[in-house]
Design an enzyme around this catalytic site. Structure first.
Site, PDB file in Angstrom:
ATOM      1  CB  VAL A 419      -3.171   3.792   1.495  1.00  0.00           C
ATOM      2  CG1 VAL A 419      -2.762   4.676   2.641  1.00  0.00           C
ATOM      3  CG2 VAL A 419      -2.531   2.424   1.626  1.00  0.00           C
ATOM      4  N   GLY A 420      -5.625   1.983  -0.051  1.00  0.00           N
ATOM      5  CA  GLY A 420      -5.971   1.407  -1.354  1.00  0.00           C
ATOM      6  C   GLY A 420      -6.698   0.093  -1.163  1.00  0.00           C
ATOM      7  CB  ALA A 421      -9.359  -1.491  -2.299  1.00  0.00           C
ATOM      8  CB  ALA A 423      -7.990  -8.595  -6.542  1.00  0.00           C
ATOM      9  CE1 TYR A 424      -7.992 -14.109  -3.767  1.00  0.00           C
ATOM     10  CE2 TYR A 424      -6.732 -12.808  -5.340  1.00  0.00           C
ATOM     11  CZ  TYR A 424      -7.427 -13.964  -5.015  1.00  0.00           C
ATOM     12  OH  TYR A 424      -7.556 -14.962  -5.945  1.00  0.00           O
ATOM     13  N   GLY A 425      -8.268  -7.779  -0.846  1.00  0.00           N
ATOM     14  CA  GLY A 425      -8.403  -7.073   0.427  1.00  0.00           C
ATOM     15  C   GLY A 425      -7.882  -5.652   0.330  1.00  0.00           C
ATOM     16  CB  VAL A 427      -3.285  -1.332   0.633  1.00  0.00           C
ATOM     17  CG1 VAL A 427      -1.877  -0.953   1.080  1.00  0.00           C
ATOM     18  CG2 VAL A 427      -3.221  -2.358  -0.488  1.00  0.00           C
ATOM     19  CE  LYS A 456      -1.904  -6.710  -2.310  1.00  0.00           C
ATOM     20  NZ  LYS A 456      -1.116  -6.547  -3.520  1.00  0.00           N
ATOM     21  CG  ASP A 564      -0.450  -5.684 -13.719  1.00  0.00           C
ATOM     22  OD1 ASP A 564      -0.873  -5.012 -14.681  1.00  0.00           O
ATOM     23  OD2 ASP A 564      -1.119  -5.904 -12.691  1.00  0.00           O
TER      24      ASP A 564
HETATM   25  N1  LIG Z   1       3.172   0.536  -0.191  1.00  0.00           N
HETATM   26  C1  LIG Z   1       2.184   1.339  -0.510  1.00  0.00           C
HETATM   27  N2  LIG Z   1       2.225   2.648  -0.200  1.00  0.00           N
HETATM   28  C2  LIG Z   1       1.221   3.473  -0.547  1.00  0.00           C
HETATM   29  N3  LIG Z   1       0.105   3.071  -1.221  1.00  0.00           N
HETATM   30  C3  LIG Z   1       0.002   1.772  -1.556  1.00  0.00           C
HETATM   31  C4  LIG Z   1       1.020   0.843  -1.222  1.00  0.00           C
HETATM   32  N4  LIG Z   1       0.665  -0.371  -1.697  1.00  0.00           N
HETATM   33  C5  LIG Z   1      -0.518  -0.211  -2.288  1.00  0.00           C
HETATM   34  N5  LIG Z   1      -0.931   1.069  -2.213  1.00  0.00           N
HETATM   35  C6  LIG Z   1      -2.165   1.613  -2.770  1.00  0.00           C
HETATM   36  O1  LIG Z   1      -3.130   0.591  -2.808  1.00  0.00           O
HETATM   37  C7  LIG Z   1      -3.502   0.327  -4.170  1.00  0.00           C
HETATM   38  C8  LIG Z   1      -3.793  -1.142  -4.334  1.00  0.00           C
HETATM   39  O2  LIG Z   1      -2.650  -1.898  -3.977  1.00  0.00           O
HETATM   40  P1  LIG Z   1      -2.115  -3.115  -4.839  1.00  0.00           P
HETATM   41  O3  LIG Z   1      -1.556  -2.592  -6.115  1.00  0.00           O
HETATM   42  O4  LIG Z   1      -1.201  -3.929  -4.050  1.00  0.00           O
HETATM   43  O5  LIG Z   1      -3.456  -3.837  -5.093  1.00  0.00           O
HETATM   44  P2  LIG Z   1      -3.913  -4.649  -6.349  1.00  0.00           P
HETATM   45  O6  LIG Z   1      -2.818  -4.812  -7.326  1.00  0.00           O
HETATM   46  O7  LIG Z   1      -5.184  -4.107  -6.837  1.00  0.00           O
HETATM   47  O8  LIG Z   1      -4.189  -5.929  -5.600  1.00  0.00           O
HETATM   48  P3  LIG Z   1      -3.838  -7.372  -5.972  1.00  0.00           P
HETATM   49  O9  LIG Z   1      -2.421  -7.554  -5.524  1.00  0.00           O
HETATM   50  O10 LIG Z   1      -4.782  -8.150  -5.197  1.00  0.00           O
HETATM   51  O11 LIG Z   1      -3.978  -7.453  -7.448  1.00  0.00           O
HETATM   52  C9  LIG Z   1      -2.356   0.847  -5.018  1.00  0.00           C
HETATM   53  O12 LIG Z   1      -2.756   1.201  -6.321  1.00  0.00           O
HETATM   54  C10 LIG Z   1      -1.898   2.055  -4.209  1.00  0.00           C
HETATM   55  O13 LIG Z   1      -2.685   3.176  -4.488  1.00  0.00           O
END
Ligand SMILES: Nc1ncnc2c1ncn2[C@@H]1O[C@H](COP(=O)(O)OP(=O)(O)OP(=O)(O)O)[C@@H](O)[C@H]1O
Length: 725
Positions: A419-421, A423-425, A427, A456, A564
């Protein structure tokens, strides 16, 4: 000018300040076990660790340890108000007397729904969803605004690479006549068209006026006396059970825009596109003989098939083990933390001993004694595992949980898509079959067959600094977990904070299990809207803003600032329930042992949403006020469909400079003046609020609490009703 600003701000904040990181907020918490002293932790007497040791990331959001400082006396003490959700839900059933398909004008909503009908309604809505949903591709993270931190140099953070301004690129690509930023030639052509973005094209002005006038006699009658909505099974809406059901009432729809509907009683309805993965899950006909408590691996087509093969070095989710401690006796925990047996000495009680070394002065703080224990336990385990990972020992995680403990599969099922990506992997979405034990309350999205979890993966890189990485995942999990499981003093968790359930490890990575939000994030929603010009309907944006502010207020009331806030970190349920996620850069400005709010310094967040004071070198600021600024930028982005400026720095951004000059010269900003709303009262009240948010001097900026108290937000009809509203 910036020197002048600095001077001016310095004069306003004569207090000596110090810097403190998240880990340092908790003495010894992140030290390797062998380094940990047996002396009781004392959060107020710590040596300060330089924030420059935070892990660097190239183009991805950088997780940053909290920086705090002595209380600035001008920061008001936090008001500890609580609220609970009363109404509405992600699965809120509505029946519709729909107009003939193709009819674009008015539809009626029949709110006479009995308990028995609820199931039928849910089912039929599910079918409607299936018909209407198309699979939309996962937004790759590199297209999004990267988070930044004080560890990035200013020049680095202000670079605008092609990938960084995805929303604008998308606008440029799809609509040649839509301008990403003010100040460009292209924009000059467009500036006269700003107002069009929010043009309210409504044929029935009188009905709209009635619906949006404040106070609205219809809405108050229905919300408070008749009970507007029927409860659904989402746990946040439990109190709906007590609400009486509505008598027959056919209510006309007076606005319909991209699935968002406003009814003549002033209530509204969001219809946000459900994730394509869920639609696929619902469509697939899984074999009924799948394993107990888990979901048979679905055949979902080519795009997802690779996901289920486990390759070397890949995350082996299903064999992951929880890092959370099993229920331990208080004596054992006490012994672990203090190194002393609770039975030794002169037999004084455990409670007495606890009080000796930890005096709780702020019981509402999210980070208190329980979290302290969890941090200790987690950081031990994470340290150990990290050493294994980084030395490529590839050892299986220690069996830290009892044999009777459910496996990952039993608890969270199998991965069914990405569903998403981060920085460290990645989701991933995991799903498992529903069992009788699950009913009736759910902490995450579910349909008739399955319960879904977002999972995640966080994988250390070869060059990862062990301690910093440990701090990052521990703080992200602890903050999210404590906020989402805030049951202290019998209070309910906030409906607008994403729930974090578990943290596990497999042989190569850590896995965070979260509530799954099936309608994706605000960023994807805005990109979709941008293609069709403009942003959200102002009534829809207002509802989201109110939910966002309540979520942020909850965090602030519990000693945490998000730091953030951006559309990528705002998730949705299809019926408009908003959830704030990603606490990796969140800041603990007050623990349970502190009365004071700590200021911090350095740049945190994602450029377009970062408050101007963060860019002032060495300047300390109140992290709550930077959240408020970010909420303002998020709101404007929702309305316009694109950023207001790339960066709130006069030297770096013409658009911001123009805003600054206009405000200095006229005390007005053209864009805010031209924003339209459904009525002049709302337009004026919103404008007043925006001016209070967009104060570059933090001392003049409104707080989130105060913002919620302004007429604009008080007037805003929200899907949720909060106790303090
Ligand atoms: N609980 C969730 N339900 C649905 N989509 C999600 C969920 N968590 C994350 N996502 C999707 O995955 C994307 C990336 O997740 P997340 O925000 O945790 O990553 P990030 O902030 O880029 O990573 P990091 O924590 O490494 O900085 C989100 O923008 C969202 O679209």
């Amino acid at each position: 000018m910036s020197i002048m600003m600095q001077e001016e701000k310095k004069r306003q904040r004569p207090i000596a300040r110090r810097v403190r990181s998240f880990s340092e907020s908790f003495k010894c918490l992140f030290k390797s076990p062998h380094l940990r002293s047996s002396s009781p932790p004392n959060v107020t007497q710590l040596p300060y660790r330089s924030s420059s040791t935070s892990p660097k990331r190239s183009s991805k959001p950088l997780r940053r340890a909290t920086i705090s400082a002595r209380l600035n006396p001008k920061y008001s003490s936090m008001q500890q108000r609580t609220y609970t959700l009363k109404c509405h839900s992600p699965d809120m059933p509505h029946t519709f007397k729909r107009t003939e398909s193709g009819s674009s004008d008015i539809s009626n909503r029949d709110r006479s729904v009995s308990d028995k009908e609820e199931g039928i309604i849910n089912e039929s809505r599910g079918n409607r969803n299936l018909e209407s949903i198309g699979l939309h591709s996962t937004q790759s993270s590199h297209l999004r605004s990267p988070s930044i931190s004080s560890n990035d140099s200013l020049s680095a953070t202000t670079s605008s690479s092609g990938s960084q301004w995805a929303m604008d690129s998308l606008l440029d690509d799809s609509d040649n006549d839509v301008i990403p930023y003010r100040g460009s030639e292209k924009e000059k052509l467009q500036s006269k068209d700003w107002a069009q973005y929010n043009f309210i094209d409504n044929p029935d002005k009188e009905a709209l006026h009635r619906a949006t006038s404040y106070p609205n006699p219809h809405i108050s009658r229905q919300f408070h006396h008749k009970g507007l909505y029927i409860r659904s099974s989402h746990p946040d809406e439990k109190s709906l059970e007590s609400l009486p059901q509505l008598a027959d009432a056919a209510i006309r729809c007076i606005i319909e825009q991209d699935g968002f509907k406003v009814y003549e009683d002033g209530s509204h309805e969001h219809n946000i596109k459900l994730s394509g993965l869920i639609a696929k899950m619902e469509k697939s006909n899984f074999p009924s003989t799948h394993r107990q408590g888990s979901l048979s691996r679905p055949k979902l087509g080519i795009s997802l098939s690779g996901l289920f093969k486990h390759h070397k070095g890949e995350c082996d989710i299903e064999n992951a083990l929880s890092l959370l401690p099993t229920e331990e006796k208080p004596e054992a925990i006490h012994e672990k933390i203090t190194g002393q047996s609770s039975a030794d000495g002169n037999g004084s009680s455990l409670t007495q001993k606890k009080e000796d070394y930890l005096k709780i002065v702020n019981p509402d703080a999210s980070l208190g004694s329980d979290e302290l224990k969890l941090i200790n336990s987690l950081s031990n385990k994470i340290h150990k595992s990290l050493q294994n990972f980084l030395q490529e020992k590839n050892l299986k995680p220690e069996e830290s949980i009892s044999e009777q403990a459910p496996t990952f599969q039993e608890k969270y099922g199998h991965p069914v898509g990405v569903v998403g990506a981060g920085a460290y992997g990645e989701v991933k979405l995991c799903a498992r079959s529903r069992t009788d034990k699950d009913s009736p309350s759910f902490d995450t999205y579910h349909d008739k067959k399955y319960i879904y979890y977002a999972v995640k993966e966080v994988k250390p890189k070869q060059d990862s600094d062990l301690e910093k990485f440990c701090t990052k995942i521990t703080s992200e999990f602890i903050i999210g977990h404590s906020l989402s499981h805030y049951h202290k003093n019998g209070k309910k968790p906030a409906p607008n904070i994403l729930k974090i359930f578990d943290i596990l490890e497999d042989s190569s990575s850590f896995i965070e299990v979260m509530e799954f939000c099936p309608a994706g994030d605000l960023y994807s929603m805005l990109v979709g809207k941008s293609k069709s010009k403009g942003g959200l309907h102002p009534l829809e944006a207002d509802c989201f803003m109110k939910q966002l502010l309540y979520g942020v207020k909850f965090m602030h009331n519990h000693g945490i600032a998000h730091c953030d806030l951006k559309p990528e970190n705002i998730l949705f349920y299809p019926h408009g329930l908003l959830k704030i996620c990603d606490f990796g850069t969140s800041s603990v400005f007050q623990t349970a042992w502190e009365r004071r709010v700590h200021a911090q310094k350095g740049i945190i967040g994602s450029e377009p949403y970062v408050a101007p004071e963060e860019f002032v070198d060495g300047e300390y600021y109140d992290p709550r006020l930077i959240d408020c600024w970010s909420c303002g930028v998020v709101y404007i982005t929702m309305i316009l469909g694109h950023y207001l400026w790339k960066i709130a720095s006069r030297e770096k951004d013409m658009s911001y400079d123009e805003f600054y000059k206009e405000m200095k010269r006229d005390s007005k900003f053209k864009i805010f003046e031209e924003l339209k709303h459904v009525n002049s009262e709302l337009a004026t009240n919103r404008k007043i609020a925006l001016y209070r948010i967009f104060q570059w001097e933090p001392s003049k900026r409104i707080s989130v609490d105060q913002l919620l108290d302004l007429p604009w937000m008080r007037q805003t009809i929200c899907c949720l009703i909060y106790d303090s509203a």
